[in-house]
Design an enzyme around this catalytic site. Structure first.
Site: not given
Length: 168
Positions: A19, A69-70, A76, A126
């Site tokens: 991070d 990456l969420k 597509n 979170t």
């Protein structure tokens, strides 16, 4: 830094989060850990600042890479991003469960081209509270929403879910 504690990665116990805002800082940590760790998480900030080359380089050196990456986009586009993650050699990629079954299923289908790539669904971010969920029209509390999205992820074929320790 004490590197006597093993960072097994491959057995799924510890993945080191890179991070950082830049590649140099991330590579510094990887270098300090050396052979003690072989599994790393790259999130949006680092991927955006460093590009895909860092992930490719880590994989090329025998490491596992978890692309957190969420993904939350039309199915597509999510499928295309999952294929790109697979082509980089990533071992895991996250999609956002709030995107629904279509997004998650598209990710799972795209990942089939890459047998080592696992798709994880993020349930509830979170930091979200019940009032945050209410702001976007979700009447459930975070615990209920996590369970709802985890069930959807399972039906969509995801390999697992990401949830807060409070809801896990």
């Amino acid at each position: 830094m004490n590197t006597d504690f093993p960072c097994p990665g491959a057995d799924g116990r510890v993945i080191v989060a890179l991070d950082f805002a830049d590649r140099r800082s991330a590579e510094g940590l990887v270098e300090r850990l050396g052979a003690a760790c072989s599994s790393y998480k790259i999130g949006l900030e680092l991927l955006t600042s460093a590009g895909p080359g860092l992930a490719r380089d880590l994989v090329g050196r025998g490491n596992e890479v978890f692309l957190d990456l969420k993904l939350f986009e039309i199915p597509n586009s999510v499928a295309g991003a999952v294929r790109a993650a697979g082509a980089l050699g990533a071992s895991m990629v996250t999609v956002h469960g709030m995107g629904g079954t279509g997004i998650m299923a598209a990710a799972v289908d795209a990942a089939r081209e890459f047998p080592r790539l696992r798709v994880l669904a993020l349930t509830v971010v979170t930091s979200m509270t019940g009032s945050d969920l209410a702001d976007i029209g979700v009447a459930a509390d975070p615990g209920e929403q996590v369970l709802r999205l985890a069930r959807l992820a399972m039906r969509a074929g995801c390999d697992g879910v990401v949830a807060s320790p409070r809801e896990a």
